[in-house]
Motif scaffolding. Structure first.
Motif, PDB file in Angstrom:
ATOM      1  N   UNK A  60       0.815  -1.216   0.000  1.00 47.99           N
ATOM      2  CA  UNK A  60       0.000   0.000   0.000  1.00 47.99           C
ATOM      3  C   UNK A  60       0.848   1.265   0.000  1.00 47.99           C
ATOM      4  N   UNK A  61       1.941   1.279   0.752  1.00 49.69           N
ATOM      5  CA  UNK A  61       2.773   2.486   0.802  1.00 49.69           C
ATOM      6  C   UNK A  61       3.434   2.751  -0.548  1.00 49.69           C
ATOM      7  N   UNK A  62       3.870   1.693  -1.222  1.00 50.70           N
ATOM      8  CA  UNK A  62       4.461   1.846  -2.554  1.00 50.70           C
ATOM      9  C   UNK A  62       3.439   2.383  -3.545  1.00 50.70           C
ATOM     10  N   UNK A  63       2.227   1.842  -3.496  1.00 49.59           N
ATOM     11  CA  UNK A  63       1.153   2.307  -4.386  1.00 49.59           C
ATOM     12  C   UNK A  63       0.831   3.774  -4.139  1.00 49.59           C
ATOM     13  N   UNK A  64       0.875   4.183  -2.880  1.00 44.25           N
ATOM     14  CA  UNK A  64       0.558   5.567  -2.535  1.00 44.25           C
ATOM     15  C   UNK A  64       1.507   6.531  -3.232  1.00 44.25           C
ATOM     16  N   UNK A  65       2.806   6.252  -3.146  1.00 47.76           N
ATOM     17  CA  UNK A  65       3.793   7.122  -3.799  1.00 47.76           C
ATOM     18  C   UNK A  65       3.538   7.178  -5.299  1.00 47.76           C
ATOM     19  N   UNK A  66       3.283   6.032  -5.886  1.00 46.99           N
ATOM     20  CA  UNK A  66       3.096   5.948  -7.333  1.00 46.99           C
ATOM     21  C   UNK A  66       1.857   6.726  -7.778  1.00 46.99           C
ATOM     22  N   UNK A  67       0.722   6.519  -7.107  1.00 43.69           N
ATOM     23  CA  UNK A  67      -0.524   7.136  -7.558  1.00 43.69           C
ATOM     24  C   UNK A  67      -0.628   8.610  -7.171  1.00 43.69           C
ATOM     25  N   UNK A  68       0.013   9.009  -6.062  1.00 46.01           N
ATOM     26  CA  UNK A  68       0.079  10.441  -5.750  1.00 46.01           C
ATOM     27  C   UNK A  68       0.874  11.152  -6.836  1.00 46.01           C
ATOM     28  N   UNK A  69       1.979  10.517  -7.280  1.00 43.02           N
ATOM     29  CA  UNK A  69       2.786  11.111  -8.347  1.00 43.02           C
ATOM     30  C   UNK A  69       2.040  11.213  -9.657  1.00 43.02           C
ATOM     31  N   UNK A  70       1.183  10.235  -9.949  1.00 38.48           N
ATOM     32  CA  UNK A  70       0.429  10.234 -11.202  1.00 38.48           C
ATOM     33  C   UNK A  70      -0.790  11.166 -11.163  1.00 38.48           C
ATOM     34  N   UNK A  71      -1.200  11.580  -9.950  1.00 37.47           N
ATOM     35  CA  UNK A  71      -2.326  12.519  -9.778  1.00 37.47           C
ATOM     36  C   UNK A  71      -3.628  12.000 -10.402  1.00 37.47           C
ATOM     37  N   UNK A  72      -3.801  10.698 -10.376  1.00 34.65           N
ATOM     38  CA  UNK A  72      -5.012  10.107 -10.950  1.00 34.65           C
ATOM     39  C   UNK A  72      -6.187  10.180  -9.989  1.00 34.65           C
ATOM     40  N   UNK A  73      -5.876  10.184  -8.677  1.00 33.64           N
ATOM     41  CA  UNK A  73      -6.912  10.234  -7.647  1.00 33.64           C
ATOM     42  C   UNK A  73      -6.662  11.434  -6.745  1.00 33.64           C
ATOM     43  N   UNK A  74      -7.725  11.911  -6.114  1.00 29.02           N
ATOM     44  CA  UNK A  74      -7.608  13.069  -5.223  1.00 29.02           C
ATOM     45  C   UNK A  74      -6.893  12.667  -3.935  1.00 29.02           C
ATOM     46  N   UNK A  75      -6.345  13.679  -3.259  1.00 28.01           N
ATOM     47  CA  UNK A  75      -5.694  13.427  -1.976  1.00 28.01           C
ATOM     48  C   UNK A  75      -6.672  12.824  -0.979  1.00 28.01           C
ATOM     49  N   UNK A  76      -7.904  13.285  -0.990  1.00 28.57           N
ATOM     50  CA  UNK A  76      -8.921  12.787  -0.062  1.00 28.57           C
ATOM     51  C   UNK A  76      -9.205  11.307  -0.302  1.00 28.57           C
TER      52      UNK A  76
END
Length: 438
Positions: A60-76
């Motif tokens: 989950x932590x690895x996915x978080x970095x990846x998807x935050x970087x891609x900006x595909x989903x909101x922070x919320x």
């Protein structure tokens, strides 16, 4: 505004230096207070929640970095889903941990009370949330906040071990309480930064789509993380099985000091993963990773040589004559740990490109090799054999990763292994800039 990669790496290295200082002091307090046998029992006890988190965090932590970087989903969406998922996974891990304590305690934790092991499991909810939320800052390349949170781990452990182990004399229980309190301190500060920076506190917007995608991405590299962690720590359990808790305590000091060499690779890898995930063209990724890899290896070699020369004095000064037997396994570990620093960089490159499964395939080979070597060498040579097995496994890991990175990306070995004149010039320029600002 995002800072440069050199700035972020330097900032993270500074954090690592502080963390190492706090960590060594806290370990010194615990090791001297508990003795070799108590240090070994504490090491094994803390390994249980750490292993359960490693096994069941689903990447989950690895996915978080990846998807935050891609900006595909909101922070919320990312925050709320991570928080909810962390709680569920931690409760499941507690149940598994209870089964381990009741059915396998005599095999894995023979000299540690069942009650103490059950107390240790209560750390898991804090551990899961604390590991999976700060990576939001890493994904956004906000390393000032991310580094403060990480520093608090070792700083908190130092403060709490002084209180519970040194002054109150609670022994192993005090060391475990100190570990838990340090994790809680990190979590509180994480919530504070998330609230202040992004107004994230109460979960409001869960995303099943993000949950599904993050699990899919995370699981691809999760097995690799599990196997890599076992490569780091499997030898501890095998030493406890073949030898005794005192040997675990002595060996744990050798591991602790040798892994300080990873200060640079941990710092650079944290920055590299986020940066590679945000880059779009392969040429830039190859150039950035090659720069990070060769410089990480160069600095790690210097650090390894320094620690090797002063290992005897460092161990006796910090931990006392009781840990003198740590010196030889420490020296055996150094070559593997130094070389593996480059492997950590390459592994984060694979993950940053969205291909964490490469690390998984390599980790399977290394895990089998490491297990077989430990089963052969520990009964024959004790903790020296454990160190030799681990060091050999690290070297093999880097050889395979280097071949894959070179062939897959058409990059010469010399580009990511050998230091270049331009690197030296970069150091000179940054030093001049720092001196001018000073």
């Amino acid at each position: 505004m995002k800072k440069g990669a050199f700035h972020n790496s330097l900032l993270t290295i500074t954090r690592q230096v502080l963390s190492i200082g706090f960590g060594i002091l806290s370990t010194m307090i615990i090791a001297r207070s508990l003795g070799a046998e108590g240090q070994g029992q504490y090491t094994l006890a803390i390994l249980l929640p750490t292993i359960l988190y490693t096994f069941f965090n689903a990447g989950l932590s690895t996915s978080t970095v990846f998807f935050v970087g891609k900006k595909k989903y909101s922070d919320e969406e990312i925050y709320s889903t991570n928080l909810f998922t962390s709680l569920i996974l931690s409760l499941f891990s507690i149940l598994i941990g209870i089964l381990i304590v009741f059915f396998f305690k005599d095999f894995l934790f023979e000299n540690i009370s069942a009650k103490l092991m059950l107390y240790v499991l209560m750390i898991l909810p804090i551990l899961f949330i604390q590991k999976n939320l700060p990576t939001i800052f890493q994904g956004k390349e906000e390393f000032e906040k991310f580094n403060i949170i990480v520093i608090l781990n070792q700083f908190g452990l130092l403060v709490f071990s002084l209180l519970f182990v040194w002054f109150l004399g609670w022994g192993i229980l005090g060391a475990i309480v100190s570990f838990a309190a340090a994790q809680l301190l990190m979590l509180i500060v994480t919530f504070y930064f998330l609230k202040k920076s992004y107004n994230l506190f109460w979960p409001k917007k869960y995303s099943i789509t993000y949950l599904r995608e993050s699990f899919y991405f995370g699981i691809k590299g999760h097995f690799s993380n599990v196997l890599t962690f076992l490569n780091y720590r499997l030898d501890m359990f095998l030493i406890a099985y073949f030898l005794d808790d005192a040997s675990v305590g002595i060996y744990s000091i050798a591991v602790l000091l040798s892994e300080r060499i990873w200060m640079v690779s941990q710092s650079v890898s944290a920055v590299l993963f986020a940066r590679v995930a945000n880059l779009n063209d392969d040429g830039s990724k190859n150039k950035f990773t090659s720069l990070a890899s060769r410089n990480t290896l160069f600095i790690s070699v210097l650090g390894g040589l320094f620690l090797a020369v002063f290992s005897h004095w460092l161990i006796v000064l910090l931990f006392g004559e009781e840990y003198m037997q740590s010196v030889v396994p420490f020296l055996i570990l150094i070559p593997g740990v130094v070389i593996f620093s480059m492997g950590r960089v390459l592994a984060n490159d694979f993950t940053g490109r969205g291909q964490p499964e490469i690390n998984t395939y390599i980790a399977i080979v290394i895990a089998i090799t490491n297990l077989l070597l430990n089963l052969w060498l520990i009964p024959a040579y004790g903790i020296k054999g454990a160190a030799l097995a681990t060091s050999c496994a690290y070297v093999l890991d880097v050889i395979i990763k280097s071949i894959v990175f070179s062939v897959k990306n058409k990059v010469l070995f010399s580009d990511f292994i050998i230091l270049k004149r331009s690197d030296i010039q970069l150091y000179k320029n940054k030093l001049v800039l720092i001196l001018k600002k000073g």
